[in-house]
Design an enzyme around this catalytic site. Structure first.
Site, PDB file in Angstrom:
ATOM      1  N   SER A  89       0.807  -1.219   0.000  1.00  0.00           N
ATOM      2  CA  SER A  89       0.000   0.000   0.000  1.00  0.00           C
ATOM      3  C   SER A  89       0.842   1.271   0.000  1.00  0.00           C
ATOM      4  O   SER A  89       0.331   2.350  -0.240  1.00  0.00           O
ATOM      5  CB  SER A  89      -0.934   0.022   1.211  1.00  0.00           C
ATOM      6  OG  SER A  89      -0.206   0.269   2.384  1.00  0.00           O
ATOM      7  N   LYS A  91       1.502   4.349   7.283  1.00  0.00           N
ATOM      8  CA  LYS A  91       0.576   5.199   6.523  1.00  0.00           C
ATOM      9  C   LYS A  91       1.153   6.592   6.393  1.00  0.00           C
ATOM     10  O   LYS A  91       2.046   6.975   7.138  1.00  0.00           O
ATOM     11  CB  LYS A  91      -0.769   5.323   7.277  1.00  0.00           C
ATOM     12  CG  LYS A  91      -1.585   4.054   7.327  1.00  0.00           C
ATOM     13  CD  LYS A  91      -2.269   3.765   6.018  1.00  0.00           C
ATOM     14  CE  LYS A  91      -2.873   2.376   6.075  1.00  0.00           C
ATOM     15  NZ  LYS A  91      -3.175   1.848   4.761  1.00  0.00           N
TER      16      LYS A  91
END
Lengths: 194, 425
Positions: free
Chosen positions: A115, A152
């Site tokens: 991701s 993230k």
């Protein structure tokens, strides 16, 4: 001579303790002390003794040994002609200097998943994480989300915290107040083998 | 002169906290860390303490609670704890020029003159810095003396209202706390001393603090008299900035699987001898007294019980692994009896002295002029670079006595192959 004069007793020159050679590092004197104060005086003296024998010094733990040092300049000496560059050797480069600002707060972790490809984080890369840095908007952070360490990009901090992925195939995560989330550290570097 | 201010910084449930840093899923869950052989509980999270499980409880005794409350167990991962400890101590150095590392999870800091009016704020600064950098929560106790700082820390841990930081410099506040603290909780008051104090009608820390130091010294000793003075704010224990060399080195293990045969015990003993002599050489010392002890499980009434220890004094102090192993094995041979299931074996080196201290020589033996020193140096050098690469054959090759522990976590901070994994999902 001095010695001839002293053959019949009396004080001899240079005999006895040297001045200031006591455990306190100075001359001492006998005094009378009230009995009740003896322990107190003894403790005071024992502390004094400690102070004069111990050298104050700052405690330092072993610094982590650096990894391989690569000399900035190196040249072989051949046939007796030293390289003129030898005088210019200043230091060796240490990757720790480049990657680690706060050794006590720096941790290495391994990435898993895709991701964060857009941020240059590939599966199996090693991330350098500095816990002492403040997580601000725009930083890539490690957070503990539902008990799992996750990487993230921190996109906004307000009533909601938005954790963004760097891969169009993954959606952003919106963390509402009261959700179990804590910032673990800020990623400063990625170590990616080619 | 400035009033001294000493802080004791102590990590909360240190081993458990270390495990949780890398396992955030275990925050607020019951977690316990076990002793060397997975035998007893040596560290407990608050949740485990709340279940009434005491320190050093054998695992088998609380098996039902472990199952019912899903307590997460960990074998002790000292490699991880030592690394985390070093990180914590490194953070503390920013706050004081003089730090005494007292144990793996606590340090004394000299804060004299560093935080004139706002010690509480300074303490919170320490707490925040350590937590942010390492993920470990600490409590900070402050006062004029080490004994009071220790007490302040105890109170800071016990009462959450303090925010984990407590300054006991103020006499009114100090006395208030002393009055509600049992005398047994004071640092340096052992169980026997406490018993005698109770007989003398001294029950709280306050009761002890109002005694005359000289009366206490007459009845007990100067150590307890110092505690009385320390409780009154007179500092008697200085900060020790350099850790003293060990006076004795003990290397022992409780075995997960009971050992019965001499060869297995002997191999374990040789392993302890290597570890102990390595420590000895690291502090540049030599030892001239070797003790070997052995015992069966004393808590099992159904088995024959046996325990012995035996010592030997050497003419020449040494730190040679070969010599100490040889003597240790000879001693074990003398106390070993077949037919028992041994639970614990240990080796203790005593009479430790600096290697340079001139040694009284033995009249009847020539001073050995051998290759011991360079040989040991080479061994240490190789083993530093390649851990456990060189051993005596006395240790054997299989290490059958060593049963691997069950619940070991990863070496997150010291092994590239065991880093924590972060998810990109």
């Amino acid at each position: 001579m001095q010695q001839d004069k002293q053959t019949r007793g009396g004080a001899r020159l240079g005999a006895g303790r040297k001045k200031g050679s006591s455990v306190y590092g100075e001359t001492t004197k006998a005094i009378r002390v009230p009995e009740s104060m003896i322990p107190e005086v003894k403790i005071m003296l024992s502390q004094r003794k400690l102070q004069s024998t111990e050298l104050a010094s700052v405690y330092r733990p072993d610094q982590q040994a650096s990894s391989i040092s690569i000399p900035l300049f190196s040249s072989k000496v051949s046939a007796g002609f030293p390289s003129p560059a030898d005088d210019y050797i200043e230091k060796t480069l240490d990757l720790n200097d480049l990657l680690i600002q706060q050794p006590a707060a720096t941790f290495f972790v391994r990435a898993e998943g895709e991701s964060m490809l857009g941020a240059g984080i590939h599966p199996n890369d090693i991330l350098v994480v500095d816990r002492s840095l403040t997580a601000t908007v725009g930083k890539v952070v490690i957070c503990a989300l539902n008990g799992e360490l996750t990487v993230k990009r921190l996109k906004s901090i307000g009533e909601e915290i938005i954790l963004g992925a760097e891969n169009p195939e993954y959606a952003d995560i919106i963390v509402k107040q009261g959700v179990d989330m804590l910032i673990w550290g800020v990623v400063t570097n990625v170590i990616h083998p080619l | 002169m400035q009033t001294p201010l000493i802080a004791l910084v102590d990590c909360n449930n240190f081993y458990v906290s270390c495990e949780r840093v890398f396992r955030p899923d275990l925050i607020n869950k019951p977690v316990a860390v076990l002793s060397n052989n997975d035998g007893c509980i040596v560290a407990r999270s608050q949740e485990v303490k709340d279940l009434g499980i005491k320190m050093a409880t054998p695992v088998y005794k609380v098996q039902h609670l472990i199952k019912r409350h899903k307590i997460q167990l960990f074998s002790s991962n000292y490699t991880l704890y030592a690394d985390m400890s070093q990180r914590v101590m490194q953070c503390l150095e920013e706050f004081s020029p003089q730090v005494e590392v007292y144990s793996i999870d606590e340090s004394f800091l000299d804060l004299t003159g560093l935080c004139a009016n706002n010690s509480h704020h300074y303490g919170l600064g320490i707490r925040n810095k350590v937590y942010q950098s390492t993920g470990i929560t600490v409590c900070v106790g402050m006062a004029q003396t080490k004994t009071l700082a220790k007490l302040a820390n105890y109170a800071a841990k016990k009462w959450h209202k303090t925010g984990g930081v407590l300054d006991l410099s103020d006499p009114t506040r100090r006395n208030k706390l002393l009055k509600i603290t049992p005398v047994d909780e004071i640092w340096g008051i052992g169980r026997q001393t406490a018993k005698r104090l109770h007989i003398m009608n001294i029950h709280t820390a306050y009761d002890l603090s109002i005694q005359q130091p000289e009366t206490i010294q007459k009845q007990f000793n100067v150590v307890i008299a110092r505690i009385v003075m320390e409780l009154n704010g007179t500092s008697c224990l200085a900060l020790e900035d350099i850790q003293a060399d060990k006076q004795q080195i003990v290397c022992s293990r409780s075995f997960k699987r009971r050992l019965t045969d001499y060869p297995e015990l002997s191999e374990a003993l040789a392993c302890f001898a290597r570890t102990a002599t390595e420590k000895l050489r690291k502090q540049k010392s030599v030892s001239s007294s070797i003790t070997v002890f052995i015992r069966t499980n004393p808590h099992n009434p159904e088995e024959p019980n046996y325990q012995r220890s035996i010592s030997s004094t050497l003419a020449h102090a040494t730190n040679d692994t070969r010599q100490i192993t040889r003597i240790a094995k000879r001693l074990l041979r003398e106390i070993y009896k077949s037919g028992f299931r041994y639970q614990k074996l240990g080796l203790q080196l005593g009479h430790i002295q600096n290697k340079t201290t001139p040694n009284q020589s033995d009249l009847f033996s020539l001073i050995p002029e051998d290759n011991s020193e360079p040989l040991m140096q080479v061994m240490d050098k190789i083993n530093r670079q390649f851990p456990k690469a060189i051993k005596l054959s006395a240790e054997g090759l299989t290490n059958t006595w060593h049963v691997p522990v069950e619940y070991l976590s990863q070496h997150y901070t010291t092994n590239w192959d065991e880093l924590a994994v972060v998810k990109c999902c």
